[in-house]
Design a protein around this motif. Structure first.
Motif, PDB file in Angstrom:
ATOM      1  N   VAL A 167       0.837  -1.192   0.000  1.00 60.74           N
ATOM      2  CA  VAL A 167       0.000   0.000   0.000  1.00 60.74           C
ATOM      3  C   VAL A 167       0.876   1.248   0.000  1.00 60.74           C
ATOM      4  O   VAL A 167       1.826   1.351   0.779  1.00 60.74           O
ATOM      5  N   SER A 168       0.555   2.184  -0.879  1.00 56.37           N
ATOM      6  CA  SER A 168       1.133   3.519  -0.786  1.00 56.37           C
ATOM      7  C   SER A 168      -0.018   4.506  -0.741  1.00 56.37           C
ATOM      8  O   SER A 168      -1.062   4.298  -1.370  1.00 56.37           O
ATOM      9  N   GLY A 169       0.144   5.574   0.047  1.00 54.27           N
ATOM     10  CA  GLY A 169      -0.932   6.544   0.196  1.00 54.27           C
ATOM     11  C   GLY A 169      -0.383   7.935   0.429  1.00 54.27           C
ATOM     12  O   GLY A 169       0.574   8.114   1.184  1.00 54.27           O
ATOM     13  N   ILE A 170      -0.989   8.903  -0.235  1.00 53.87           N
ATOM     14  CA  ILE A 170      -0.566  10.285  -0.074  1.00 53.87           C
ATOM     15  C   ILE A 170      -1.712  11.096   0.512  1.00 53.87           C
ATOM     16  O   ILE A 170      -2.872  10.908   0.129  1.00 53.87           O
ATOM     17  N   THR A 171      -1.388  11.969   1.467  1.00 57.38           N
ATOM     18  CA  THR A 171      -2.411  12.727   2.176  1.00 57.38           C
ATOM     19  C   THR A 171      -2.111  14.212   2.144  1.00 57.38           C
ATOM     20  O   THR A 171      -0.945  14.623   2.042  1.00 57.38           O
ATOM     21  N   GLY A 172      -3.166  14.998   2.248  1.00 60.46           N
ATOM     22  CA  GLY A 172      -3.033  16.443   2.281  1.00 60.46           C
ATOM     23  C   GLY A 172      -2.548  16.950   3.629  1.00 60.46           C
ATOM     24  O   GLY A 172      -2.577  16.239   4.642  1.00 60.46           O
ATOM     25  N   SER A 173      -2.130  18.210   3.667  1.00 58.70           N
ATOM     26  CA  SER A 173      -1.526  18.783   4.865  1.00 58.70           C
ATOM     27  C   SER A 173      -2.499  18.907   6.025  1.00 58.70           C
ATOM     28  O   SER A 173      -2.085  18.925   7.190  1.00 58.70           O
ATOM     29  N   THR A 174      -3.811  18.976   5.762  1.00 59.61           N
ATOM     30  CA  THR A 174      -4.774  19.084   6.859  1.00 59.61           C
ATOM     31  C   THR A 174      -4.797  17.829   7.711  1.00 59.61           C
ATOM     32  O   THR A 174      -5.277  17.864   8.845  1.00 59.61           O
ATOM     33  N   GLY A 175      -4.302  16.714   7.189  1.00 53.19           N
ATOM     34  CA  GLY A 175      -4.234  15.488   7.973  1.00 53.19           C
ATOM     35  C   GLY A 175      -3.295  15.601   9.165  1.00 53.19           C
ATOM     36  O   GLY A 175      -3.380  14.798  10.097  1.00 53.19           O
ATOM     37  N   ALA A 176      -2.401  16.593   9.135  1.00 48.92           N
ATOM     38  CA  ALA A 176      -1.449  16.778  10.231  1.00 48.92           C
ATOM     39  C   ALA A 176      -2.001  17.686  11.318  1.00 48.92           C
ATOM     40  O   ALA A 176      -1.328  17.944  12.311  1.00 48.92           O
ATOM     41  N   GLY A 177      -3.236  18.177  11.144  1.00 46.14           N
ATOM     42  CA  GLY A 177      -3.825  19.060  12.138  1.00 46.14           C
ATOM     43  C   GLY A 177      -3.469  20.516  11.899  1.00 46.14           C
ATOM     44  O   GLY A 177      -2.660  20.851  11.031  1.00 46.14           O
ATOM     45  N   GLN A 178      -4.065  21.389  12.715  1.00 45.09           N
ATOM     46  CA  GLN A 178      -3.922  22.824  12.495  1.00 45.09           C
ATOM     47  C   GLN A 178      -2.676  23.421  13.140  1.00 45.09           C
ATOM     48  O   GLN A 178      -2.188  24.459  12.703  1.00 45.09           O
ATOM     49  N   SER A 179      -2.150  22.783  14.178  1.00 43.25           N
ATOM     50  CA  SER A 179      -0.947  23.298  14.829  1.00 43.25           C
ATOM     51  C   SER A 179       0.232  23.268  13.865  1.00 43.25           C
ATOM     52  O   SER A 179       0.466  22.263  13.182  1.00 43.25           O
ATOM     53  N   LEU A 180       0.969  24.352  13.819  1.00 39.48           N
ATOM     54  CA  LEU A 180       2.067  24.474  12.869  1.00 39.48           C
ATOM     55  C   LEU A 180       3.224  23.557  13.244  1.00 39.48           C
ATOM     56  O   LEU A 180       3.595  23.441  14.407  1.00 39.48           O
ATOM     57  N   SER A 181       3.774  22.901  12.236  1.00 37.55           N
ATOM     58  CA  SER A 181       4.967  22.080  12.415  1.00 37.55           C
ATOM     59  C   SER A 181       5.849  22.260  11.191  1.00 37.55           C
ATOM     60  O   SER A 181       5.425  22.814  10.172  1.00 37.55           O
ATOM     61  N   ALA A 182       7.068  21.785  11.272  1.00 36.89           N
ATOM     62  CA  ALA A 182       8.003  21.973  10.165  1.00 36.89           C
ATOM     63  C   ALA A 182       7.478  21.378   8.868  1.00 36.89           C
ATOM     64  O   ALA A 182       7.682  21.932   7.783  1.00 36.89           O
ATOM     65  N   THR A 183       6.780  20.244   8.958  1.00 35.67           N
ATOM     66  CA  THR A 183       6.331  19.552   7.750  1.00 35.67           C
ATOM     67  C   THR A 183       4.931  19.947   7.299  1.00 35.67           C
ATOM     68  O   THR A 183       4.405  19.386   6.348  1.00 35.67           O
ATOM     69  N   SER A 184       4.301  20.894   8.016  1.00 37.62           N
ATOM     70  CA  SER A 184       3.009  21.398   7.545  1.00 37.62           C
ATOM     71  C   SER A 184       3.093  22.862   7.116  1.00 37.62           C
ATOM     72  O   SER A 184       2.140  23.416   6.583  1.00 37.62           O
ATOM     73  N   HIS A 185       4.236  23.492   7.320  1.00 37.24           N
ATOM     74  CA  HIS A 185       4.440  24.879   6.917  1.00 37.24           C
ATOM     75  C   HIS A 185       4.368  24.984   5.390  1.00 37.24           C
ATOM     76  O   HIS A 185       4.924  24.155   4.676  1.00 37.24           O
ATOM     77  N   PHE A 186       3.701  26.031   4.885  1.00 32.91           N
ATOM     78  CA  PHE A 186       3.497  26.179   3.444  1.00 32.91           C
ATOM     79  C   PHE A 186       4.809  26.146   2.670  1.00 32.91           C
ATOM     80  O   PHE A 186       4.921  25.468   1.640  1.00 32.91           O
ATOM     81  N   SER A 187       5.816  26.857   3.167  1.00 28.13           N
ATOM     82  CA  SER A 187       7.067  26.964   2.418  1.00 28.13           C
ATOM     83  C   SER A 187       7.796  25.626   2.298  1.00 28.13           C
ATOM     84  O   SER A 187       8.585  25.417   1.378  1.00 28.13           O
ATOM     85  N   TRP A 188       7.511  24.699   3.225  1.00 26.27           N
ATOM     86  CA  TRP A 188       8.100  23.363   3.135  1.00 26.27           C
ATOM     87  C   TRP A 188       7.218  22.421   2.328  1.00 26.27           C
ATOM     88  O   TRP A 188       7.713  21.647   1.507  1.00 26.27           O
ATOM     89  N   ARG A 189       5.926  22.525   2.532  1.00 30.89           N
ATOM     90  CA  ARG A 189       5.015  21.540   1.967  1.00 30.89           C
ATOM     91  C   ARG A 189       4.783  21.748   0.470  1.00 30.89           C
ATOM     92  O   ARG A 189       4.654  20.782  -0.286  1.00 30.89           O
ATOM     93  N   THR A 190       4.690  23.003   0.028  1.00 37.90           N
ATOM     94  CA  THR A 190       4.348  23.255  -1.364  1.00 37.90           C
ATOM     95  C   THR A 190       5.438  22.743  -2.300  1.00 37.90           C
ATOM     96  O   THR A 190       6.638  22.845  -1.999  1.00 37.90           O
TER      97      THR A 190
END
Length: 333
Positions: A167-190
């Protein structure tokens, strides 16, 4: 018209809480009593969820301070147990928890969890709709777990999971919750993709338990690689395994299993994620390549993977039409 169901929401400031709030406000048979958030207490909900401007004037409360028929818990993982340990909740109140706190009980394979005198039924309608209808408390499934299980349930129900599943699966950034983290920051994720929790994602426990519940024989290994995607919402899963089923046999098996389930749809066309974003749908496509059956399954992680499934479960528990308040239009473009 029958008297409306009175609902309360604990932890309404996050992404899933905001989506659940939107659904409850627009549900034809629900009256919302309160939305609790200690971090946002006293503020109008539309300041935290700007999409609700003009929809409601309700404000966040610091406490869950009103009697309700159903209580939704949208707190962070670990916080639901803490809340229930200290809160005084009438015995008649139904509880639907969206965290992982009551999805799994160490040391048992049962599809329910006993905690503090309460029994939480695992709330995947396509697995055990009739048990959900009789339940007092529901543990909403995880988002990846929902998408992967819906792709595999028909095979397990017929004892056809007899080879390792990749199985491989890709998920959107909202799956990480609303609290900011290094891997949910726009400049990293986009414009970026990365793996995480390779082969050890926490939702694997739910998946294995469900498959073992359906397939009494040995359940094969599930090898899962999750990816972070450069988009906001949605989960796209590709699973494949060796099988002697023909494509038409597999198609018939899946169509039979999901007959009567309103939110799972099979397609013979190549699907894309926007077909499910902003809906409670799961879309599944089957392909056969040599001896490999390839299963694509897609959901919106915030709806069928969280808030939408919670409302679907509420509808079942209270004897409402399963689709009430969930007839949503996909983004599409």
């Amino acid at each position: 018209m029958a008297e409306k169901i009175v609902a309360g929401l604990v932890g309404g400031a996050g992404y899933a809480g905001g989506e659940l709030l939107r659904l409850l406000l627009n549900h034809p048979q629900v009256s919302l009593a309160f939305v609790q958030s200690r971090s946002q207490a006293g503020k109008p909900v539309y300041e935290t969820h700007p999409d609700l401007l003009g929809e409601t004037d309700i404000t966040f409360t610091a406490e869950a301070d009103a009697p309700v028929d159903v209580l939704f818990l949208c707190t962070g993982h670990g916080e639901a147990k803490k809340f229930l340990a200290t809160a005084t909740i009438p015995a008649a109140t139904r509880i639907i928890d969206l965290s992982q706190d009551f999805r799994w009980n160490e040391g048992t394979e049962a599809a329910f969890v006993e905690a503090d005198g309460k029994t939480f039924i695992y709330g995947l309608p396509e697995l055990q709709r009739e048990k959900i209808k009789e339940a007092q408390h529901i543990a909403n499934p995880g988002c990846f777990a929902t998408a992967i299980q819906l792709g595999l349930l028909p095979l397990a129900a017929e004892g056809k999971l007899d080879a390792p599943v990749h199985v491989s699966g890709i998920t959107g950034s909202t799956g990480a919750g609303q609290s900011l983290s290094a891997t949910s920051h726009f400049s990293w994720r986009t414009e970026n993709v990365s793996t995480y929790k390779v082969m050890e994602h926490q939702h694997l426990r739910e998946i294995r338990r469900t498959l073992k519940q359906l397939q009494s024989e040995q359940v094969p290994p599930i090898h899962f690689i999750p990816y972070r995607g450069p988009f906001a919402r949605g989960i796209f899963i590709t699973s494949y395994l060796q099988t002697n089923l023909t494509l038409e046999e597999a198609q018939e098996l899946y169509e039979g299993y999901y007959a009567g389930h309103p939110y799972v749809h099979l397609t013979r066309q190549n699907p894309d994620l926007k077909q499910v974003v902003n809906t409670n749908k799961c879309i599944i496509q089957l392909q056969k390549h040599g001896d490999q059956l390839v299963i694509t399954s897609m959901i919106d992680n915030l709806l069928k993977g969280a808030a939408g499934q919670a409302v679907q479960n509420m509808n079942l528990v209270f004897g409402l039409e399963e689709t009430a308040g969930l007839k949503l239009k996909p983004s599409a473009f």
